[in-house]
Enzyme design. Structure first.
Site, mmCIF file in Angstrom:
data_model
loop_
_atom_site.group_PDB
_atom_site.id
_atom_site.type_symbol
_atom_site.label_atom_id
_atom_site.label_comp_id
_atom_site.label_asym_id
_atom_site.label_seq_id
_atom_site.Cartn_x
_atom_site.Cartn_y
_atom_site.Cartn_z
ATOM 1 N N GLU A 51 0.569 -4.124 -26.661
ATOM 2 C CA GLU A 51 1.577 -4.803 -27.358
ATOM 3 C C GLU A 51 2.258 -5.715 -26.718
ATOM 4 O OE1 GLU A 51 1.277 -1.164 -30.853
ATOM 5 O OE2 GLU A 51 3.176 -1.477 -29.676
ATOM 6 N N CYS B 118 8.339 -10.380 -25.154
ATOM 7 C CA CYS B 118 8.223 -9.459 -24.202
ATOM 8 C C CYS B 118 6.757 -8.801 -23.973
ATOM 9 C CB CYS B 118 8.864 -8.169 -24.847
ATOM 10 S SG CYS B 118 8.928 -6.634 -23.906
ATOM 11 N N CYS C 275 1.080 3.351 -17.862
ATOM 12 C CA CYS C 275 1.718 3.460 -16.681
ATOM 13 C C CYS C 275 1.861 4.587 -15.891
ATOM 14 C CB CYS C 275 3.329 3.098 -17.299
ATOM 15 S SG CYS C 275 4.343 2.586 -15.706
ATOM 16 N N CYS D 177 8.055 7.925 -15.927
ATOM 17 C CA CYS D 177 9.659 8.256 -16.275
ATOM 18 C C CYS D 177 9.538 9.010 -17.894
ATOM 19 C CB CYS D 177 10.296 6.691 -16.777
ATOM 20 S SG CYS D 177 10.389 5.750 -15.239
ATOM 21 N N CYS E 226 10.037 7.655 -21.357
ATOM 22 C CA CYS E 226 9.348 6.621 -21.820
ATOM 23 C C CYS E 226 8.157 6.912 -22.440
ATOM 24 C CB CYS E 226 9.097 5.582 -20.580
ATOM 25 S SG CYS E 226 8.093 4.306 -21.171
ATOM 26 N N CYS F 294 12.791 -1.423 -27.580
ATOM 27 C CA CYS F 294 12.653 -0.735 -26.222
ATOM 28 C C CYS F 294 12.013 0.383 -25.968
ATOM 29 C CB CYS F 294 13.892 -0.924 -25.395
ATOM 30 S SG CYS F 294 14.029 -2.481 -24.667
HETATM 31 N N1 SAH Z 1 8.255 -0.717 -15.974
HETATM 32 C C1 SAH Z 1 9.417 -1.423 -16.188
HETATM 33 C C2 SAH Z 1 9.213 -2.313 -17.544
HETATM 34 C C3 SAH Z 1 8.949 -1.462 -18.839
HETATM 35 S S1 SAH Z 1 9.783 -0.527 -19.617
HETATM 36 C C4 SAH Z 1 10.720 -0.970 -16.096
HETATM 37 O O1 SAH Z 1 10.636 0.219 -15.731
HETATM 38 O O2 SAH Z 1 11.643 -1.693 -15.987
HETATM 39 C C5 SAH Z 1 11.414 -1.503 -20.128
HETATM 40 C C6 SAH Z 1 12.756 -0.977 -20.330
HETATM 41 O O3 SAH Z 1 12.558 0.115 -21.191
HETATM 42 C C7 SAH Z 1 12.984 0.058 -19.030
HETATM 43 O O4 SAH Z 1 14.517 -0.479 -18.680
HETATM 44 C C8 SAH Z 1 13.104 1.286 -19.507
HETATM 45 O O5 SAH Z 1 13.913 2.065 -18.912
HETATM 46 C C9 SAH Z 1 13.446 1.159 -20.992
HETATM 47 N N2 SAH Z 1 12.774 2.446 -21.816
HETATM 48 C C10 SAH Z 1 11.815 2.966 -21.579
HETATM 49 N N3 SAH Z 1 11.625 3.975 -22.691
HETATM 50 C C11 SAH Z 1 12.759 3.819 -23.527
HETATM 51 C C12 SAH Z 1 13.172 4.531 -24.738
HETATM 52 N N4 SAH Z 1 12.463 5.312 -25.163
HETATM 53 N N5 SAH Z 1 14.444 4.124 -25.278
HETATM 54 C C13 SAH Z 1 14.968 2.980 -24.653
HETATM 55 N N6 SAH Z 1 14.603 2.403 -23.500
HETATM 56 C C14 SAH Z 1 13.594 2.641 -22.982
#
Ligand code: SAH
Length: 350
Positions: free
Chosen positions: A93, A106, A113, A117, A120, A337
């Site tokens: 996406e 974006c 991935c 995390c 995420c 996000c």
């Molecule tokens: N892998 C990269 C880019 C993808 S994530 C990174 O970690 O930066 C993009 C952003 O979304 C990151 O800052 C991550 O911490 C945030 N993110 C992931 N899951 C989220 C959620 N459920 N709510 C809000 N932000 C989230």
């Protein structure tokens, strides 16, 4: 039969090499490159300033790929979420975020991935595969096609979609080179941002190979204890090492590292956290993106309260930090996000 080369995987110098290998002049690469990126050519037939003979030859050894959105959802705030089918059972996406005519796109860099995390959604899918350079570029071009229909252009690219861009640098670096090439997508390098969870050696490589791109680092925690827990990458590259790499990242002039901070209710959202955050980043030119956690099924973290967000934000602002608190744009279409998931879970591949 030798498979055809997808020209969208090639930077302009790589295209030159490819054409030289076929005995063609150097300037042909510029012509073909412009046709592909500026005129959106989908086949060699369209390249009318190139001889018929060369067009025929090219079509035997090369192709020009394209992504068509399988679905587009439009949010009440104008945010558009695109689902791209990659043709092998996978999908990714991308999101178009129009803010007062300044279109930000974006994009995703991987299917799934590997960084895992805890908060995420993409992390729960594991890594299926890296996107190719062409697939990264084609997300932008498919969206640009739509944007241009309303007489607009794309202004910013953020690599904050699915995947960890620095875990796929071999494809991400050429993609950025195509984005910022004056004969390519013609985006200013000031308007391309790569976001990472903190892969330190790859940050160094990115800085070496594309020194002018913007860097965003997902910090998300202010102690190693918590960061180890919610972002496994921290066990390899703890805060001290990560922040040193941020300090050394070659940003030109007055540019700043963006620190993203996902606020998890009751976990990392107190004023103590804000204080520690300020201490950690104060000797690095910085700005802060506060991202209230977007809740999703199967994940126990909670969004912070508005009071916690306001207090955190105000604490930093009062100390002259540039802070943006992300609104949950696209929240009604799960384009916010960390909410990108496509139809991944419905895919046989997972
Ligand atoms: N892998 C990269 C880019 C993808 S994530 C990174 O970690 O930066 C993009 C952003 O979304 C990151 O800052 C991550 O911490 C945030 N993110 C992931 N899951 C989220 C959620 N459920 N709510 C809000 N932000 C989230």
């Amino acid at each position: 039969m030798i498979p055809k080369t997808d020209l969208k995987n090639l930077t302009q110098p790589a295209l030159e090499k490819f054409l030289q290998g076929q005995g063609k002049e150097r300037f042909r690469a510029t012509q073909v490159f412009k046709w592909i990126y500026q005129h959106d050519a989908g086949c060699f037939e369209e390249m009318t300033n190139i001889s018929k003979e060369l067009r025929r030859e090219l079509s035997e050894t090369a192709c020009i790929s394209k992504l068509e959105p399988e679905a587009v959802e439009v949010g009440s705030d104008g945010t558009r979420k695109y689902l791209f089918n990659l043709g092998d059972g996978h999908a990714v996406e991308s999101v178009l975020i129009p803010i007062e005519g300044r279109n930000t796109v974006c994009i995703s860099s991987q299917v799934g991935c590997a960084m895992a995390c805890e908060f995420c959604l993409t992390g729960t899918f594991k890594l299926a595969r890296n996107l190719t350079t062409a697939e990264i570029i084609n997300q932008i071009m498919a969206i640009r096609h739509d944007v241009r229909e309303s007489g607009e252009e794309i202004r910013n690219i953020v690599m904050m979609g699915m995947g960890e861009p620095l875990h796929n640098l071999d494809n991400v670096i050429p993609a950025i080179q195509i984005m910022i090439d004056g004969n390519g997508l013609q985006l200013s390098n000031r308007r391309v941002t790569v976001s990472t969870c903190g892969l330190v050696p790859e940050m160094e490589r990115l800085g070496r190979e594309i020194p002018n791109v913007n860097l965003a680092v997902s910090l998300n925690a202010t102690t190693d204890k918590l960061r180890d827990q919610i972002m496994p990458v921290n066990r390899r590259y703890p805060l001290k090492v990560l922040l040193q790499a941020c300090k050394e990242f070659p940003l030109p002039g007055r540019r700043k590292v963006t620190f993203e901070y996902v606020m998890l209710g009751g976990v990392n959202d107190t004023l103590e956290d804000a204080k520690r955050l300020l201490r950690l980043i104060s000797d690095i030119p910085n700005k802060v993106n506060l991202i209230p956690f977007n809740e999703h099924e199967g994940c126990d973290f909670k969004a912070p309260t508005q009071a916690a967000i306001d207090a955190f934000h105000t604490y930093l602002i009062d100390r002259h930090v540039t802070v943006i608190t992300r609104d949950s744009r696209g929240g009604d279409i799960s384009a916010a996000c960390g909410q990108l998931k496509g139809k991944l879970e419905k895919n046989a591949c997972f």
